[in-house]
Design a protein around this motif. Sequence first.
Motif, PDB file in Angstrom:
ATOM      1  N   MET A  64       3.851  -2.129  -9.656  1.00 44.73           N
ATOM      2  CA  MET A  64       2.986  -0.956  -9.468  1.00 44.73           C
ATOM      3  C   MET A  64       2.734  -0.682  -7.987  1.00 44.73           C
ATOM      4  SD  MET A  64       2.053   0.403 -12.335  1.00 44.73           S
ATOM      5  CE  MET A  64       3.470   0.042 -13.319  1.00 44.73           C
ATOM      6  N   ILE A  65       2.506  -1.744  -7.232  1.00 46.41           N
ATOM      7  CA  ILE A  65       2.227  -1.568  -5.798  1.00 46.41           C
ATOM      8  C   ILE A  65       3.491  -1.108  -5.077  1.00 46.41           C
ATOM      9  CG2 ILE A  65       1.558  -2.742  -3.664  1.00 46.41           C
ATOM     10  CD1 ILE A  65      -0.156  -4.636  -5.469  1.00 46.41           C
ATOM     11  N   GLU A  66       4.611  -1.738  -5.401  1.00 50.78           N
ATOM     12  CA  GLU A  66       5.857  -1.374  -4.729  1.00 50.78           C
ATOM     13  C   GLU A  66       6.261   0.066  -5.014  1.00 50.78           C
ATOM     14  OE1 GLU A  66       8.551  -4.550  -5.846  1.00 50.78           O
ATOM     15  OE2 GLU A  66       8.169  -5.593  -3.936  1.00 50.78           O
ATOM     16  N   LYS A  67       6.004   0.517  -6.236  1.00 53.74           N
ATOM     17  CA  LYS A  67       6.348   1.904  -6.588  1.00 53.74           C
ATOM     18  C   LYS A  67       5.303   2.897  -6.098  1.00 53.74           C
ATOM     19  CE  LYS A  67       8.828   1.029 -10.905  1.00 53.74           C
ATOM     20  NZ  LYS A  67       8.541   0.988 -12.352  1.00 53.74           N
ATOM     21  N   GLY A  68       4.201   2.388  -5.559  1.00 57.62           N
ATOM     22  CA  GLY A  68       3.146   3.277  -5.082  1.00 57.62           C
ATOM     23  C   GLY A  68       2.326   3.888  -6.210  1.00 57.62           C
ATOM     24  N   GLU A  69       2.391   3.277  -7.406  1.00 65.82           N
ATOM     25  CA  GLU A  69       1.626   3.823  -8.537  1.00 65.82           C
ATOM     26  C   GLU A  69       0.198   3.298  -8.569  1.00 65.82           C
ATOM     27  OE1 GLU A  69       3.645   3.615 -12.316  1.00 65.82           O
ATOM     28  OE2 GLU A  69       5.517   4.279 -11.403  1.00 65.82           O
ATOM     29  N   MET A  70      -0.025   2.139  -7.962  1.00 70.01           N
ATOM     30  CA  MET A  70      -1.369   1.574  -7.863  1.00 70.01           C
ATOM     31  C   MET A  70      -1.632   1.233  -6.401  1.00 70.01           C
ATOM     32  SD  MET A  70      -2.981   1.242 -10.811  1.00 70.01           S
ATOM     33  CE  MET A  70      -2.373   2.137 -12.248  1.00 70.01           C
ATOM     34  N   PRO A  71      -2.835   1.402  -5.888  1.00 71.74           N
ATOM     35  CA  PRO A  71      -3.979   2.060  -6.528  1.00 71.74           C
ATOM     36  C   PRO A  71      -3.668   3.526  -6.868  1.00 71.74           C
ATOM     37  CG  PRO A  71      -4.592   1.074  -4.388  1.00 71.74           C
ATOM     38  CD  PRO A  71      -3.118   0.982  -4.521  1.00 71.74           C
ATOM     39  N   LEU A  72      -4.342   4.071  -7.862  1.00 70.97           N
ATOM     40  CA  LEU A  72      -4.128   5.456  -8.269  1.00 70.97           C
ATOM     41  C   LEU A  72      -4.413   6.405  -7.100  1.00 70.97           C
ATOM     42  CD1 LEU A  72      -5.874   5.622 -11.775  1.00 70.97           C
ATOM     43  CD2 LEU A  72      -3.429   5.489 -11.297  1.00 70.97           C
ATOM     44  N   ASP A  73      -3.595   7.476  -7.013  1.00 64.63           N
ATOM     45  CA  ASP A  73      -3.773   8.458  -5.933  1.00 64.63           C
ATOM     46  C   ASP A  73      -5.189   9.038  -5.909  1.00 64.63           C
ATOM     47  OD1 ASP A  73      -1.186   8.099  -5.155  1.00 64.63           O
ATOM     48  OD2 ASP A  73      -0.397   9.818  -6.260  1.00 64.63           O
ATOM     49  N   LYS A 126       1.327 -10.089 -15.906  1.00 64.73           N
ATOM     50  CA  LYS A 126       0.428  -9.115 -15.259  1.00 64.73           C
ATOM     51  C   LYS A 126       0.659  -9.077 -13.750  1.00 64.73           C
ATOM     52  CE  LYS A 126      -1.276  -7.283 -18.727  1.00 64.73           C
ATOM     53  NZ  LYS A 126      -1.019  -5.843 -18.952  1.00 64.73           N
ATOM     54  N   LEU A 127       0.904 -10.235 -13.150  1.00 63.35           N
ATOM     55  CA  LEU A 127       1.161 -10.262 -11.709  1.00 63.35           C
ATOM     56  C   LEU A 127       2.502  -9.597 -11.404  1.00 63.35           C
ATOM     57  CD1 LEU A 127      -0.179 -13.810 -10.803  1.00 63.35           C
ATOM     58  CD2 LEU A 127      -1.335 -11.605 -10.583  1.00 63.35           C
ATOM     59  N   PHE A 128       3.452  -9.823 -12.285  1.00 63.40           N
ATOM     60  CA  PHE A 128       4.768  -9.176 -12.142  1.00 63.40           C
ATOM     61  C   PHE A 128       4.603  -7.657 -12.177  1.00 63.40           C
ATOM     62  CE2 PHE A 128       8.581  -7.349 -14.114  1.00 63.40           C
ATOM     63  CZ  PHE A 128       9.573  -7.804 -13.272  1.00 63.40           C
ATOM     64  N   GLU A 129       3.835  -7.186 -13.148  1.00 62.50           N
ATOM     65  CA  GLU A 129       3.579  -5.737 -13.267  1.00 62.50           C
ATOM     66  C   GLU A 129       2.831  -5.203 -12.043  1.00 62.50           C
ATOM     67  OE1 GLU A 129       3.074  -4.533 -17.973  1.00 62.50           O
ATOM     68  OE2 GLU A 129       1.290  -5.116 -16.863  1.00 62.50           O
ATOM     69  N   ALA A 130       1.868  -5.990 -11.584  1.00 64.56           N
ATOM     70  CA  ALA A 130       1.058  -5.551 -10.441  1.00 64.56           C
ATOM     71  C   ALA A 130       1.950  -5.330  -9.219  1.00 64.56           C
ATOM     72  CB  ALA A 130      -0.028  -6.580 -10.133  1.00 64.56           C
ATOM     73  N   VAL A 131       2.877  -6.255  -9.000  1.00 67.86           N
ATOM     74  CA  VAL A 131       3.804  -6.119  -7.870  1.00 67.86           C
ATOM     75  C   VAL A 131       4.619  -4.836  -8.016  1.00 67.86           C
ATOM     76  CG1 VAL A 131       5.909  -7.099  -6.852  1.00 67.86           C
ATOM     77  CG2 VAL A 131       3.927  -8.571  -7.307  1.00 67.86           C
ATOM     78  N   GLN A 180       2.793  -5.402   1.829  1.00 71.54           N
ATOM     79  CA  GLN A 180       3.627  -6.602   1.831  1.00 71.54           C
ATOM     80  C   GLN A 180       2.784  -7.865   1.683  1.00 71.54           C
ATOM     81  OE1 GLN A 180       6.770  -7.274   1.382  1.00 71.54           O
ATOM     82  NE2 GLN A 180       6.895  -5.071   1.069  1.00 71.54           N
ATOM     83  N   GLU A 181       1.636  -7.870   2.344  1.00 70.44           N
ATOM     84  CA  GLU A 181       0.759  -9.038   2.260  1.00 70.44           C
ATOM     85  C   GLU A 181       0.324  -9.268   0.802  1.00 70.44           C
ATOM     86  OE1 GLU A 181      -2.468  -9.086   5.102  1.00 70.44           O
ATOM     87  OE2 GLU A 181      -3.633 -10.504   3.891  1.00 70.44           O
ATOM     88  N   ILE A 182      -0.093  -8.199   0.131  1.00 69.67           N
ATOM     89  CA  ILE A 182      -0.536  -8.338  -1.264  1.00 69.67           C
ATOM     90  C   ILE A 182       0.642  -8.744  -2.152  1.00 69.67           C
ATOM     91  CG2 ILE A 182      -1.664  -7.215  -3.223  1.00 69.67           C
ATOM     92  CD1 ILE A 182      -2.829  -5.177  -1.327  1.00 69.67           C
ATOM     93  N   VAL A 183       1.761  -8.031  -1.986  1.00 71.54           N
ATOM     94  CA  VAL A 183       2.934  -8.283  -2.837  1.00 71.54           C
ATOM     95  C   VAL A 183       3.419  -9.727  -2.692  1.00 71.54           C
ATOM     96  CG1 VAL A 183       5.405  -7.743  -3.021  1.00 71.54           C
ATOM     97  CG2 VAL A 183       3.717  -5.897  -3.092  1.00 71.54           C
ATOM     98  N   GLN A 184       3.550 -10.177  -1.442  1.00 68.90           N
ATOM     99  CA  GLN A 184       4.028 -11.554  -1.235  1.00 68.90           C
ATOM    100  C   GLN A 184       3.081 -12.563  -1.871  1.00 68.90           C
ATOM    101  OE1 GLN A 184       6.950 -12.219  -0.424  1.00 68.90           O
ATOM    102  NE2 GLN A 184       7.340 -10.089   0.127  1.00 68.90           N
ATOM    103  N   LYS A 215       3.325 -12.419  -5.714  1.00 73.18           N
ATOM    104  CA  LYS A 215       4.597 -13.032  -6.129  1.00 73.18           C
ATOM    105  C   LYS A 215       4.513 -14.554  -6.062  1.00 73.18           C
ATOM    106  CE  LYS A 215       8.207  -9.615  -5.234  1.00 73.18           C
ATOM    107  NZ  LYS A 215       9.246  -9.155  -4.299  1.00 73.18           N
ATOM    108  N   SER A 216       3.874 -15.062  -5.023  1.00 72.72           N
ATOM    109  CA  SER A 216       3.801 -16.523  -4.876  1.00 72.72           C
ATOM    110  C   SER A 216       2.941 -17.131  -5.984  1.00 72.72           C
ATOM    111  CB  SER A 216       3.281 -16.912  -3.488  1.00 72.72           C
ATOM    112  OG  SER A 216       1.907 -16.636  -3.380  1.00 72.72           O
ATOM    113  N   VAL A 217       1.852 -16.449  -6.350  1.00 68.09           N
ATOM    114  CA  VAL A 217       1.018 -16.973  -7.439  1.00 68.09           C
ATOM    115  C   VAL A 217       1.777 -16.894  -8.761  1.00 68.09           C
ATOM    116  CG1 VAL A 217      -1.170 -16.761  -8.685  1.00 68.09           C
ATOM    117  CG2 VAL A 217      -1.099 -16.275  -6.240  1.00 68.09           C
ATOM    118  N   GLU A 218       2.494 -15.772  -8.953  1.00 70.12           N
ATOM    119  CA  GLU A 218       3.281 -15.620 -10.186  1.00 70.12           C
ATOM    120  C   GLU A 218       4.303 -16.758 -10.314  1.00 70.12           C
ATOM    121  OE1 GLU A 218       5.901 -12.192 -10.363  1.00 70.12           O
ATOM    122  OE2 GLU A 218       6.798 -12.981 -12.204  1.00 70.12           O
TER     123      GLU A 218
END
Length: 160
Positions: free
Chosen positions: A108-117, A101-106, A134-138, A141-144
Amino acid sequence: MKKVLVILLVAIVFVQFFPIDKNNPAPTPGMDFLTIKNTSESTAKLIRNGCYDCHSNESKYPWYSNVQPIAWFLKDHIDEGRKELNFSTFATYEPKRQAHKLFEAVEMIEKGEMPLDSYIIAHPEAKFTEAQKQEIVQYLKSVEKEIRMMNDLPAETSKK
Ligand code: HEC
Protein backbone atom coordinates in the motif's frame (compact mmCIF):
# COMPACT_ATOMS: atom_id res chain seq x y z
CA MET A 1 -34.04 29.23 -5.41
CA LYS A 2 -34.37 30.78 -1.97
CA LYS A 3 -36.57 27.88 -0.89
CA VAL A 4 -33.96 25.34 -1.96
CA LEU A 5 -31.31 27.14 0.05
CA VAL A 6 -33.49 27.21 3.12
CA ILE A 7 -34.20 23.49 2.84
CA LEU A 8 -30.50 22.80 2.40
CA LEU A 9 -29.63 24.90 5.42
CA VAL A 10 -32.24 23.16 7.56
CA ALA A 11 -30.91 19.77 6.41
CA ILE A 12 -27.34 20.73 7.29
CA VAL A 13 -28.39 21.94 10.72
CA PHE A 14 -30.47 18.80 11.20
CA VAL A 15 -27.63 16.35 10.53
CA GLN A 16 -25.54 18.10 13.19
CA PHE A 17 -27.74 16.39 15.76
CA PHE A 18 -26.20 13.04 14.83
CA PRO A 19 -22.61 13.22 16.04
CA ILE A 20 -20.23 10.29 15.67
CA ASP A 21 -19.06 8.20 18.61
CA LYS A 22 -15.55 9.45 19.40
CA ASN A 23 -14.79 7.06 22.24
CA ASN A 24 -11.70 5.04 21.41
CA PRO A 25 -11.51 1.49 22.77
CA ALA A 26 -9.41 1.21 25.95
CA PRO A 27 -5.64 1.32 25.36
CA THR A 28 -3.87 -2.05 25.18
CA PRO A 29 -0.13 -1.25 25.15
CA GLY A 30 0.77 -4.93 25.60
CA MET A 31 -0.79 -5.71 22.23
CA ASP A 32 0.32 -2.61 20.33
CA PHE A 33 2.57 -3.15 17.32
CA LEU A 34 5.01 -0.29 17.97
CA THR A 35 5.27 -1.18 21.65
CA ILE A 36 5.80 -4.94 21.35
CA LYS A 37 8.27 -4.52 18.47
CA ASN A 38 10.10 -1.79 20.34
CA THR A 39 10.16 0.30 17.18
CA SER A 40 12.73 3.11 17.05
CA GLU A 41 11.37 6.53 17.94
CA SER A 42 11.84 8.00 14.46
CA THR A 43 10.11 5.16 12.58
CA ALA A 44 7.39 4.89 15.20
CA LYS A 45 6.64 8.57 14.77
CA LEU A 46 6.18 8.18 11.02
CA ILE A 47 3.84 5.22 11.43
CA ARG A 48 1.88 7.04 14.12
CA ASN A 49 1.56 10.15 11.95
CA GLY A 50 0.65 8.21 8.83
CA CYS A 51 -1.45 5.28 9.94
CA TYR A 52 -2.56 5.37 13.56
CA ASP A 53 -5.57 7.66 13.17
CA CYS A 54 -7.32 4.95 11.11
CA HIS A 55 -5.42 1.77 11.97
CA SER A 56 -5.28 1.88 15.75
CA ASN A 57 -7.47 2.50 18.76
CA GLU A 58 -5.63 5.79 19.32
CA SER A 59 -7.48 7.83 16.70
CA LYS A 60 -7.25 11.57 17.15
CA TYR A 61 -10.37 13.45 16.19
CA PRO A 62 -9.83 16.88 14.58
CA TRP A 63 -12.26 19.78 15.13
CA TYR A 64 -14.09 19.03 11.88
CA SER A 65 -15.02 15.63 13.27
CA ASN A 66 -17.75 17.66 15.00
CA VAL A 67 -19.15 18.72 11.65
CA GLN A 68 -21.51 16.54 9.65
CA PRO A 69 -21.42 15.05 7.08
CA ILE A 70 -17.59 15.17 7.25
CA ALA A 71 -17.64 13.24 10.51
CA TRP A 72 -19.44 10.27 8.95
CA PHE A 73 -16.85 10.09 6.18
CA LEU A 74 -14.07 10.17 8.76
CA LYS A 75 -15.70 7.63 11.06
CA ASP A 76 -16.23 5.27 8.17
CA HIS A 77 -12.50 5.37 7.38
CA ILE A 78 -11.66 4.66 11.00
CA ASP A 79 -14.09 1.74 11.25
CA GLU A 80 -12.99 0.23 7.93
CA GLY A 81 -9.33 0.91 8.64
CA ARG A 82 -9.43 -0.80 12.03
CA LYS A 83 -11.22 -3.78 10.53
CA GLU A 84 -8.47 -4.24 7.94
CA LEU A 85 -5.56 -3.66 10.26
CA ASN A 86 -5.52 -2.53 13.88
CA PHE A 87 -2.00 -1.88 15.14
CA SER A 88 -3.35 -1.57 18.71
CA THR A 89 -4.36 -5.24 18.77
CA PHE A 90 -1.61 -6.54 16.51
CA ALA A 91 -0.40 -9.07 19.10
CA THR A 92 -3.78 -10.85 18.97
CA TYR A 93 -3.33 -11.71 15.27
CA GLU A 94 -2.06 -15.15 14.29
CA PRO A 95 1.57 -14.94 13.06
CA LYS A 96 0.44 -15.69 9.51
CA ARG A 97 -2.02 -12.79 9.58
CA GLN A 98 0.59 -10.50 11.14
CA ALA A 99 3.05 -11.24 8.35
CA HIS A 100 0.35 -10.89 5.71
CA LYS A 101 -0.81 -7.51 7.04
CA LEU A 102 2.74 -6.16 7.03
CA PHE A 103 3.18 -7.45 3.49
CA GLU A 104 0.01 -5.62 2.45
CA ALA A 105 1.07 -2.49 4.30
CA VAL A 106 4.33 -2.37 2.35
CA GLU A 107 2.42 -2.78 -0.92
CA MET A 108 0.00 0.00 0.00
CA ILE A 109 2.79 2.42 0.87
CA GLU A 110 4.85 1.59 -2.20
CA LYS A 111 1.85 2.07 -4.48
CA GLY A 112 1.02 5.35 -2.75
CA GLU A 113 -2.44 4.07 -1.75
CA MET A 114 -1.83 4.55 1.97
CA PRO A 115 -2.08 6.92 3.75
CA LEU A 116 -5.30 7.84 1.91
CA ASP A 117 -5.06 11.00 -0.21
CA SER A 118 -8.02 12.57 1.60
CA TYR A 119 -6.09 12.14 4.84
CA ILE A 120 -2.87 13.68 3.55
CA ILE A 121 -4.70 16.86 2.52
CA ALA A 122 -5.64 17.52 6.13
CA HIS A 123 -2.47 16.01 7.66
CA PRO A 124 0.70 17.34 6.01
CA GLU A 125 2.80 15.33 8.50
CA ALA A 126 1.51 12.19 6.75
CA LYS A 127 2.86 13.30 3.37
CA PHE A 128 6.06 11.29 3.40
CA THR A 129 9.22 12.03 1.49
CA GLU A 130 10.73 9.21 -0.53
CA ALA A 131 13.31 8.66 2.25
CA GLN A 132 10.61 8.47 4.92
CA LYS A 133 8.64 5.97 2.83
CA GLN A 134 11.78 3.87 2.50
CA GLU A 135 12.35 4.03 6.24
CA ILE A 136 8.85 2.69 6.97
CA VAL A 137 8.95 0.09 4.19
CA GLN A 138 12.35 -1.28 5.19
CA TYR A 139 11.25 -1.50 8.78
CA LEU A 140 7.94 -3.24 8.07
CA LYS A 141 9.72 -5.66 5.74
CA SER A 142 12.27 -6.53 8.41
CA VAL A 143 9.56 -7.23 10.99
CA GLU A 144 7.62 -9.29 8.44
CA LYS A 145 10.72 -11.34 7.67
CA GLU A 146 11.40 -11.94 11.34
CA ILE A 147 7.82 -13.16 11.94
CA ARG A 148 8.06 -15.51 8.96
CA MET A 149 11.39 -16.90 10.12
CA MET A 150 10.27 -17.47 13.68
CA ASN A 151 7.08 -19.21 12.57
CA ASP A 152 8.37 -21.09 9.56
CA LEU A 153 6.09 -19.23 7.17
CA PRO A 154 6.88 -19.05 3.46
CA ALA A 155 7.47 -15.68 1.79
CA GLU A 156 4.52 -14.12 0.06
CA THR A 157 4.38 -12.76 -3.46
CA SER A 158 2.06 -10.13 -4.82
CA LYS A 159 -1.09 -11.47 -6.47
CA LYS A 160 -1.61 -8.37 -8.59
C1 HEC B 1 -7.71 8.12 6.66
C2 HEC B 1 -7.63 6.79 7.18
C3 HEC B 1 -6.46 5.90 6.81
C4 HEC B 1 -5.11 6.15 6.96
C5 HEC B 1 -4.46 7.40 7.49
C6 HEC B 1 -4.43 4.94 6.54
N1 HEC B 1 -5.35 4.01 6.13
FE1 HEC B 1 -4.97 2.11 5.54
N2 HEC B 1 -6.95 1.79 5.16
C7 HEC B 1 -7.96 2.70 5.40
C8 HEC B 1 -9.23 2.16 4.95
C9 HEC B 1 -10.57 2.87 5.02
C10 HEC B 1 -8.96 0.86 4.46
C11 HEC B 1 -9.94 -0.16 3.89
C12 HEC B 1 -10.43 0.21 2.54
C13 HEC B 1 -9.35 0.26 1.53
O1 HEC B 1 -8.64 -0.74 1.32
O2 HEC B 1 -9.21 1.31 0.88
C14 HEC B 1 -7.51 0.67 4.60
C15 HEC B 1 -6.85 -0.48 4.23
C16 HEC B 1 -5.52 -0.74 4.53
C17 HEC B 1 -4.87 -2.02 4.35
C18 HEC B 1 -5.50 -3.26 3.75
C19 HEC B 1 -5.36 -3.13 2.27
C20 HEC B 1 -5.81 -4.32 1.49
O3 HEC B 1 -4.96 -4.91 0.79
O4 HEC B 1 -7.00 -4.64 1.51
C21 HEC B 1 -3.59 -1.88 4.75
C22 HEC B 1 -2.52 -2.93 4.78
C23 HEC B 1 -3.43 -0.49 5.17
N3 HEC B 1 -4.63 0.17 5.02
C24 HEC B 1 -2.25 0.05 5.65
C25 HEC B 1 -2.07 1.39 5.97
C26 HEC B 1 -0.79 1.95 6.36
C27 HEC B 1 0.51 1.17 6.46
C28 HEC B 1 -1.00 3.27 6.60
C29 HEC B 1 0.02 4.30 6.98
C30 HEC B 1 1.14 4.47 6.10
C31 HEC B 1 -2.42 3.54 6.37
N4 HEC B 1 -3.02 2.38 5.97
C32 HEC B 1 -3.05 4.77 6.54
C33 HEC B 1 -7.81 3.94 5.98
C34 HEC B 1 -6.60 4.55 6.28
